[in-house]
Design an enzyme around this catalytic site. Structure first.
Site, PDB file in Angstrom:
ATOM      1  N   TYR A 123       0.800  -1.228   0.000  1.00 19.33           N
ATOM      2  CA  TYR A 123       0.000   0.000   0.000  1.00 19.33           C
ATOM      3  C   TYR A 123       0.832   1.276   0.000  1.00 19.33           C
ATOM      4  O   TYR A 123       0.295   2.363   0.187  1.00 19.33           O
ATOM      5  CB  TYR A 123      -0.927   0.019   1.232  1.00 19.33           C
ATOM      6  CG  TYR A 123      -2.129  -0.899   1.111  1.00 19.33           C
ATOM      7  CD1 TYR A 123      -2.189  -1.906   0.155  1.00 19.33           C
ATOM      8  CD2 TYR A 123      -3.212  -0.764   1.966  1.00 19.33           C
ATOM      9  CE1 TYR A 123      -3.285  -2.748   0.060  1.00 19.33           C
ATOM     10  CE2 TYR A 123      -4.315  -1.590   1.877  1.00 19.33           C
ATOM     11  CZ  TYR A 123      -4.344  -2.586   0.923  1.00 19.33           C
ATOM     12  OH  TYR A 123      -5.435  -3.418   0.828  1.00 19.33           O
ATOM     13  N   LYS A 175       2.784 -15.037   3.560  1.00 20.42           N
ATOM     14  CA  LYS A 175       2.736 -15.816   2.319  1.00 20.42           C
ATOM     15  C   LYS A 175       4.182 -16.061   1.880  1.00 20.42           C
ATOM     16  O   LYS A 175       4.566 -15.843   0.727  1.00 20.42           O
ATOM     17  CB  LYS A 175       1.939 -15.030   1.259  1.00 20.42           C
ATOM     18  CG  LYS A 175       1.621 -15.791   0.004  1.00 20.42           C
ATOM     19  CD  LYS A 175       0.567 -16.870   0.173  1.00 20.42           C
ATOM     20  CE  LYS A 175       0.426 -17.719  -1.071  1.00 20.42           C
ATOM     21  NZ  LYS A 175      -0.518 -18.820  -0.935  1.00 20.42           N
ATOM     22  N   ASP A 208      -3.805 -17.842   2.944  1.00 22.27           N
ATOM     23  CA  ASP A 208      -4.975 -18.496   2.344  1.00 22.27           C
ATOM     24  C   ASP A 208      -5.583 -19.513   3.309  1.00 22.27           C
ATOM     25  O   ASP A 208      -6.811 -19.593   3.462  1.00 22.27           O
ATOM     26  CB  ASP A 208      -4.658 -19.126   0.977  1.00 22.27           C
ATOM     27  CG  ASP A 208      -3.268 -19.725   0.897  1.00 22.27           C
ATOM     28  OD1 ASP A 208      -2.407 -19.361   1.718  1.00 22.27           O
ATOM     29  OD2 ASP A 208      -3.023 -20.573   0.024  1.00 22.27           O
ATOM     30  N   ASP A 232      -5.680  -5.726   5.940  1.00 23.40           N
ATOM     31  CA  ASP A 232      -6.853  -5.000   5.460  1.00 23.40           C
ATOM     32  C   ASP A 232      -7.987  -5.978   5.167  1.00 23.40           C
ATOM     33  O   ASP A 232      -9.132  -5.804   5.604  1.00 23.40           O
ATOM     34  CB  ASP A 232      -6.449  -4.239   4.183  1.00 23.40           C
ATOM     35  CG  ASP A 232      -7.501  -3.254   3.734  1.00 23.40           C
ATOM     36  OD1 ASP A 232      -8.439  -2.990   4.510  1.00 23.40           O
ATOM     37  OD2 ASP A 232      -7.383  -2.745   2.604  1.00 23.40           O
TER      38      ASP A 232
END
Ligand code: NAI
Length: 336
Positions: A123, A175, A208, A232
């Protein structure tokens, strides 16, 4: 001496839920000297700026703000409110607690605090298009910047939070199996910091799998720490587990101070009708009292809010009742 706090009432339903929250805090005897300032559309109307310097100066003085929802004006030339606040005050930690208040919902025992890194990751806005042949936008690249220092301060914040609040476990969501460098660095720092907090369990989960686990078994999780984008998305998912936006508070905490707010927006569809649920901003005010080391008062107010909701007769429309913002507030004050 009363504690000075900047109050930004906000746009839309903001003024009505802010005055309800101030009334509740006053009824609970909180010793606060409010410094009322404006931002959003109210800032544009008064100063031609959605984040006026007067408001920033006030927060620089008080270092603590309670903020209603703000409408970001559409159009060129306006500063982004959130970016200006995050940058000015280095609000690196976004803290979003969510726990089951009303029994009988889909999940009974959710009690999660998600801590999201607010200043790095995908971001930060380092992105560009790549021209190929005659197409100026044939491709696009965005940089996910992760630093050791930024990772360390947010992960340490999560462990310190867990310790201060008597929590047992920190789950780091990542991740790193695919994004081996950026997410790998975040995970490495997490493992290193975790060694210093031997009394708190540390767990690593891939994002995930986490999305699925949160839906199947949310009661397994306690404190979660993660990078900007994952935080987020997962924080909205988690508010959905406990009944949505009307009761979701948030805090942005950093080196230059702290800003407490409701997670929801200005609710233009119900603004001016006197029926908005002030609960999220009230719970954000409880987080603020804890930050100001006034935990017993925060707990007393929170208990009054939760009992009023559980009892269920004087609650706003979004909670299945018919009460107005003021009637709901009166019912909470009566329970203090
Ligand atoms: P929203 O959160 O304002 O509304 C979504 C839905 O939830 C609406 O149906 C609304 O009536 C309902 N709702 C929200 N808060 C409620 C409350 N306290 N009580 C009862 N019902 C409530 O989201 P939306 O419509 O996407 O955004 C409206 C405006 O708010 C936009 O200008 C947006 O930029 C701004 N916004 C500001 C935020 C902030 O300042 N932190 C956060 C999100 C949006």
């Amino acid at each position: 001496m009363p504690t000075p706090v900047t109050l930004i009432s906000g746009d839309g339903i903001g003024p009505s839920i802010s005055s309800a929250t101030v009334r509740l805090l006053e009824a609970a005897g909180a010793d606060i000297a409010w410094d009322a300032q404006c931002a959003g559309m109210a800032g544009v109307a008064r100063y031609g700026d959605p984040i006026p310097d007067e408001t920033l100066d006030s927060i620089k003085r008080t270092r603590v703000a309670l903020k209603g929802p703000l409408e970001t004006p559409v159009g060129e030339g306006f500063r982004s409110i959130n970016v200006a606040l995050r940058k000015t005050f280095e609000l690196y930690a976004n803290v979003r607690p969510a726990h089951t208040i009303r029994p009988g919902g889909r999940y009974e025992n959710v009690d999660i605090v998600l801590i999201r890194e607010n200043t790095e990751g995908l971001y930060i806005g380092i992105e560009h298009y790549i021209k190929i042949g005659s197409d100026p936008r044939a491709a696009a690249e965005s940089v996910a910047l992760i630093t050791r220092a930024g990772s360390e301060r947010i992960i340490r914040y999560a462990f310190d939070y867990a310790q201060r609040h008597g929590r047992k476990k920190v789950t780091l969501v990542h991740k790193a199996n695919i994004l081996k460098n950026s997410q790998g660095l975040f995970l490495d720092v997490g493992r290193m910091v975790a060694r210093e907090y031997s009394n708190i369990e540390f767990e690593e989960v891939i994002v995930d799998a986490m999305a699925m686990n949160l839906v199947l078994k949310p009661e397994r999780y306690d404190v979660i720490v993660t990078t900007n984008l994952f935080g987020d998305i997962l924080s909205d998912l988690i508010s959905g587990l406990v009944g949505g936006l009307g009761l979701a508070p948030g805090a942005n905490i950093g080196l230059g101070g702290a800003i407490f707010e409701a997670v929801h927006g200005t609710a233009p569809d119900i603004a001016g009708k006197g029926i908005a649920n002030p609960g999220a901003l009230m719970l954000a005010a409880c987080m603020m009292l804890e930050y100001l080391v006034d935990e017993p008062r925060a707990q007393r107010i929170r208990t009054a809010i939760e009992e009023t909701i559980r009892e269920g007769t004087v609650v706003t429309r979004d909670l299945g009742g018919t009460a107005t913002t003021d009637q709901f507030t009166d019912a909470i004050i009566a329970r203090l």
